[in-house]
Write a protein that holds these residues in place. Structure first.
Motif, short mmCIF file in Angstrom:
data_model
loop_
_atom_site.label_atom_id
_atom_site.label_comp_id
_atom_site.label_asym_id
_atom_site.label_seq_id
_atom_site.Cartn_x
_atom_site.Cartn_y
_atom_site.Cartn_z
N MET A 1 50.77 -31.88 7.56
CA MET A 1 50.29 -30.76 6.75
C MET A 1 48.82 -30.56 7.11
SD MET A 1 51.93 -31.81 3.04
CE MET A 1 50.94 -33.32 2.95
N ASP A 2 48.56 -29.67 8.02
CA ASP A 2 47.23 -29.53 8.61
C ASP A 2 46.18 -29.30 7.53
OD1 ASP A 2 44.96 -28.67 10.20
OD2 ASP A 2 46.39 -28.32 11.83
N SER A 3 45.29 -30.26 7.38
CA SER A 3 44.09 -30.21 6.52
C SER A 3 44.32 -30.58 5.06
CB SER A 3 43.40 -28.83 6.58
OG SER A 3 43.98 -27.90 5.69
N VAL A 4 45.50 -31.10 4.72
CA VAL A 4 45.79 -31.40 3.31
C VAL A 4 45.23 -32.78 2.94
CG1 VAL A 4 47.57 -31.57 1.52
CG2 VAL A 4 47.81 -29.89 3.36
N LEU B 1 61.52 -38.56 18.48
CA LEU B 1 60.55 -38.03 17.52
C LEU B 1 60.58 -36.52 17.49
CD1 LEU B 1 57.98 -38.49 15.68
CD2 LEU B 1 56.64 -38.33 17.80
N SER B 2 60.61 -35.95 16.29
CA SER B 2 60.38 -34.53 16.07
C SER B 2 59.06 -34.41 15.31
CB SER B 2 61.53 -33.91 15.26
OG SER B 2 61.22 -32.56 14.91
N PHE B 3 58.08 -33.72 15.89
CA PHE B 3 56.69 -33.76 15.43
C PHE B 3 56.24 -32.33 15.13
CE2 PHE B 3 52.36 -35.87 16.78
CZ PHE B 3 51.82 -35.53 15.55
N LEU B 4 55.99 -32.04 13.85
CA LEU B 4 55.65 -30.69 13.39
C LEU B 4 54.24 -30.63 12.83
CD1 LEU B 4 56.29 -27.77 12.27
CD2 LEU B 4 57.28 -28.92 10.27
N ASN B 5 53.49 -29.59 13.23
CA ASN B 5 52.21 -29.27 12.60
C ASN B 5 52.35 -27.97 11.84
OD1 ASN B 5 49.65 -27.39 12.85
ND2 ASN B 5 48.87 -29.48 12.77
N LEU B 6 51.91 -27.96 10.58
CA LEU B 6 51.89 -26.75 9.76
C LEU B 6 50.45 -26.27 9.63
CD1 LEU B 6 54.44 -27.88 7.00
CD2 LEU B 6 54.86 -26.35 8.94
N VAL B 7 50.09 -25.32 10.49
CA VAL B 7 48.69 -24.96 10.68
C VAL B 7 48.16 -23.98 9.64
CG1 VAL B 7 49.13 -23.02 12.24
CG2 VAL B 7 46.99 -24.31 12.44
N ASP B 8 49.05 -23.24 8.95
CA ASP B 8 48.56 -22.20 8.05
C ASP B 8 47.66 -22.74 6.94
OD1 ASP B 8 50.06 -20.46 9.53
OD2 ASP B 8 51.50 -19.97 7.95
N THR C 1 52.28 -36.41 6.36
CA THR C 1 50.88 -36.81 6.27
C THR C 1 50.00 -35.60 6.60
OG1 THR C 1 49.27 -38.50 6.93
CG2 THR C 1 50.73 -37.66 8.66
N ALA C 2 48.72 -35.84 6.91
CA ALA C 2 47.78 -34.79 7.29
C ALA C 2 46.82 -35.34 8.33
CB ALA C 2 47.03 -34.27 6.06
N ASP C 3 45.96 -34.47 8.85
CA ASP C 3 45.07 -34.86 9.96
C ASP C 3 43.59 -34.86 9.58
OD1 ASP C 3 45.20 -32.09 9.64
OD2 ASP C 3 44.88 -31.68 11.76
N HIS C 4 43.25 -34.30 8.44
CA HIS C 4 41.87 -34.26 7.91
C HIS C 4 41.93 -33.46 6.62
CE1 HIS C 4 41.81 -30.13 9.43
NE2 HIS C 4 42.10 -30.59 10.64
N GLY C 5 40.81 -33.19 6.00
CA GLY C 5 40.77 -32.31 4.85
C GLY C 5 40.17 -30.97 5.21
N ASN C 6 40.33 -30.00 4.31
CA ASN C 6 39.63 -28.71 4.43
C ASN C 6 39.56 -28.11 3.03
OD1 ASN C 6 38.36 -26.42 5.30
ND2 ASN C 6 39.78 -25.98 6.95
N ASP C 7 38.70 -28.71 2.22
CA ASP C 7 38.58 -28.36 0.81
C ASP C 7 38.13 -26.90 0.67
OD1 ASP C 7 37.92 -28.06 -1.85
OD2 ASP C 7 36.91 -30.00 -2.01
N PRO C 8 38.99 -26.03 0.11
CA PRO C 8 38.65 -24.61 0.05
C PRO C 8 37.60 -24.25 -1.01
CG PRO C 8 40.76 -24.97 -1.00
CD PRO C 8 40.35 -26.29 -0.40
#
Length: 395
Positions: free
Chosen positions: A15-18, A280-287, A328-335
């Motif tokens: 979950m990109d940035s969660v 492995l099936s590896f998905l990024n959700l960029v929105d 999981t996620a890759d970093h945060g992006n607090d809006p």
């Protein structure tokens, strides 16, 4: 689950940035108080995410509106980033077993004049922009000028990226892609090491520009082998959904599935669940990151999270006892944080299988690389230099 009991397939969703709260070293990045999930939940007056809640999301730390699970369906914890950085490539490369000790270069004041001059000289086109900007706002600002002059719109973001926007009727796609290949070659130099060059084609008229799905990323190759390389070499499948293939420059990928949105990503994920493969099936959700985090839109971010959660029953229903799901996620992006940058945060980790009677809390992880180590251990391939498998924690 016994440590020697293997899964045939692992489905990994980023979950990109969660992010889920400031990391211990957040002050080093100017990110004190950052809390992506927490602040979104507050702005939404509670998030409606019953499915991730049932898996244990609010057991990691309480999220407003998300009920704690009495008997969580997944093993749960949070992970902190060990690498020096908080960008997409750093987070993803660490997830697959690398530790990035030298952060990628970013360009908060635009790119060096030497780089711009070289790019103009080698492409034969002038350049406008050259500053950090939102991809939609810079089209509103410079799109008409681009159409009148043919000049390339060059801009960057909080990530280590050089983005080149061009109207498909002014700069044909083939030429734009060639321009980006030239830019990729130029930015390999140490004095302006850029993580990714991104082609950003668009269409439309002034006041009504729209980016197309013909985006293409030109990334650096990982500096060392990842778990994906080890899987590929051992004959396992590595299905990359969304921008995963771009992030790793295709390294270790056996099949790439492009996506145009989070929901399209979920559709593609379901397609891979229906496929007969081992690996492995590896998905990024960029929105989450691109549309809502960087644009500081907590309401939009919250709705996107709820839409994702609503798709989880489809995923869980299709999984078999031979499947493992990791979210999981890759970093945060607090809006609600200052600026438009990523934020240095812990990320959630939820691990689910139909084999589990119920999940429980496992220790906080010191590196995202524990995910890659878990994948490697499951398929009995060479372990990464960083990270520890959690298979033994799930008993």
């Amino acid at each position: 689950m016994q440590e020697n009991s293997r899964f045939k397939r692992i489905f990994l969703i980023v979950m990109d940035s969660v992010g889920i709260g400031e990391a211990p070293d957040a002050d080093l990045f100017g990110d004190q108080g950052a809390d992506t999930l927490g602040h979104i939940a507050e702005k939404m007056n509670g998030l409606n995410m019953p499915n991730l809640g049932n898996m244990g999301l609010s057991n990691i730390r309480e999220i407003k509106g998300v009920e704690k699970a009495g008997r969580p369906a997944a093993y749960y914890t949070k992970m902190k980033e060990a690498s020096r950085g908080k960008d997409t490539m750093t987070g993803h490369w660490e997830i697959m077993g690398l530790n990035i000790s030298t952060p990628f270069m970013t360009f908060p004041n635009g790119f060096p004049e030497l780089l711009i001059q070289e790019l103009q000289g080698k492409t034969g086109r002038s350049i406008i922009g050259n500053k950090p900007a939102s991809g939609t706002e810079i089209l509103d600002e410079l799109g008409a000028t681009h159409m009148d002059t043919g000049a390339l719109i060059v801009y960057t973001s909080a990530d280590s990226v050089l983005q080149i926007a061009a109207h498909e009727d002014i700069v044909p796609l083939e030429e734009l892609y060639k321009i980006c290949e030239i830019a990729r070659e130029i930015t390999m130099a140490d004095e302006f090491k850029v993580g990714r060059v991104i082609a950003r084609p668009f269409i439309g008229e002034p006041g009504n520009f729209k980016r197309t799905a013909n985006r293409h990323d030109y990334a650096l190759k990982p500096f060392d082998r990842t778990v994906m390389n080890e899987l590929n070499d051992a004959g396992y499948d590595v299905l990359a959904i969304g921008k995963i293939s771009d992030i790793y420059d295709g390294e270790g990928v056996t099949e790439s599935l492009r996506t145009v949105s989070n929901m399209d990503g979920m559709d593609k994920l379901l397609q891979t669940i229906d496929m007969d493969f081992t690996g492995l099936s590896f998905l990024n959700l960029v929105d989450f990151d691109a549309l809502y985090g960087h644009r500081r839109d907590p309401q939009g971010y919250g709705k996107a999270l709820e839409e994702f959660d609503a798709r989880m029953p489809e995923v869980l229903e299709k999984l078999t006892e031979d499947d493992l799901l990791i979210i999981t996620a890759d970093h945060g992006n607090d809006p609600v944080h200052h600026g438009t940058d990523h934020t240095r945060e812990y990320v959630p980790l939820l691990v689910y299988s139909k084999r589990f009677g119920e999940g429980k809390e496992i220790p906080v992880r010191d590196t995202f690389a524990d995910v890659g180590a878990t994948v490697a251990a499951n398929f009995d391939v060479k372990m990464p230099s960083f990270g520890k498998s959690i298979l033994g924690d799930m008993k």
